[in-house]
Write an enzyme that holds these catalytic residues in place. Sequence first.
Site, PDB file in Angstrom:
ATOM      1  N   GLU A   1     -44.173  -1.943  -4.319  1.00  0.00           N
ATOM      2  CA  GLU A   1     -42.845  -1.850  -3.709  1.00  0.00           C
ATOM      3  C   GLU A   1     -41.872  -2.925  -4.207  1.00  0.00           C
ATOM      4  O   GLU A   1     -40.667  -2.680  -4.328  1.00  0.00           O
ATOM      5  CB  GLU A   1     -42.996  -1.959  -2.189  1.00  0.00           C
ATOM      6  CG  GLU A   1     -41.790  -1.530  -1.400  1.00  0.00           C
ATOM      7  CD  GLU A   1     -42.099  -1.391   0.081  1.00  0.00           C
ATOM      8  OE1 GLU A   1     -41.336  -0.694   0.759  1.00  0.00           O
ATOM      9  OE2 GLU A   1     -43.090  -1.989   0.550  1.00  0.00           O
TER      10      GLU A   1
ATOM     11  N   SER B   1     -41.051   3.814   5.524  1.00  0.00           N
ATOM     12  CA  SER B   1     -42.454   3.413   5.657  1.00  0.00           C
ATOM     13  C   SER B   1     -43.222   4.473   6.440  1.00  0.00           C
ATOM     14  O   SER B   1     -42.945   4.688   7.623  1.00  0.00           O
ATOM     15  CB  SER B   1     -42.572   2.072   6.390  1.00  0.00           C
ATOM     16  OG  SER B   1     -41.937   1.043   5.675  1.00  0.00           O
TER      17      SER B   1
ATOM     18  N   TYR C   1     -33.273  -1.443   4.733  1.00  0.00           N
ATOM     19  CA  TYR C   1     -34.445  -1.397   5.613  1.00  0.00           C
ATOM     20  C   TYR C   1     -34.021  -1.968   6.958  1.00  0.00           C
ATOM     21  O   TYR C   1     -32.987  -2.632   7.064  1.00  0.00           O
ATOM     22  CB  TYR C   1     -35.591  -2.207   4.994  1.00  0.00           C
ATOM     23  CG  TYR C   1     -36.967  -1.860   5.523  1.00  0.00           C
ATOM     24  CD1 TYR C   1     -37.480  -0.570   5.384  1.00  0.00           C
ATOM     25  CD2 TYR C   1     -37.764  -2.818   6.156  1.00  0.00           C
ATOM     26  CE1 TYR C   1     -38.741  -0.253   5.857  1.00  0.00           C
ATOM     27  CE2 TYR C   1     -39.028  -2.508   6.629  1.00  0.00           C
ATOM     28  CZ  TYR C   1     -39.508  -1.224   6.476  1.00  0.00           C
ATOM     29  OH  TYR C   1     -40.756  -0.903   6.955  1.00  0.00           O
TER      30      TYR C   1
END
Length: 234
Positions: free
Chosen positions: A183, A33, A203
């Site tokens: 996404e 990100s 993530y």
Amino acid sequence: MLHENSPSFTVQGETSRCDQIIQKGDHALIGISPFNSRFSKDYVVDLIQWSSHYFRQVDILLPCEREASRLLVASGIDNVKAIKKTHREIRRHLRNLDYVISTATLKSKQIRVIQFSDFSLNHDYQSLKTQVENAFNESESFKKSCLDMSFQAIKGRLKGTGQYFGQIDLQLVYKALPYIFAEIPFYLNTPRLLGVKYSTLLYHRPWSIGKGLFNGSYPIQVADKQSYGIVTQL
């Protein structure tokens, strides 16, 4: 510079099925990100090094300017400035990634950097994205979850710059939605998009929308061979 001591992470699947797919060690897609302080150069180096030992194949997912700049616009930055700022930030990540994956220890892995824009003409990606947008328009629960995810992303950005004062205009929340819509296809079915057998999206925290995507709460669901793993650095 690659770190001589092997970095260590733990990975926890979103579901027990995710854990089973993770244990296969087939493919990992590392989500990065922009504008998130977590993704320092050292952290990204460590995560790629660890992933390349744990999984047979590793790729990186990085947004493109158009979608990522939406988060800045939703945070109150002028559109032109937002695009320039996003361009600089993504270029910085691309330079770092190019260095890391071109080193001798990782070169043989043939790690790819995947950006949303690479799939602008991809039929499978566009089909998944359309399903996401249709679900948003047809399902109140999915719509609410998407808006909440957008709100949390904007809130995180504003907090990081000391500009969060407790309220965010709903119009701004809508402005960041295209980033989320772009996404989600990789959360749903990376094997279909990248031509791998099994895949785990990595993530550092759970997606608030993830539980519903796995348990059938929404009109769209995660594919059988897709998993999601929360990574924690030790």
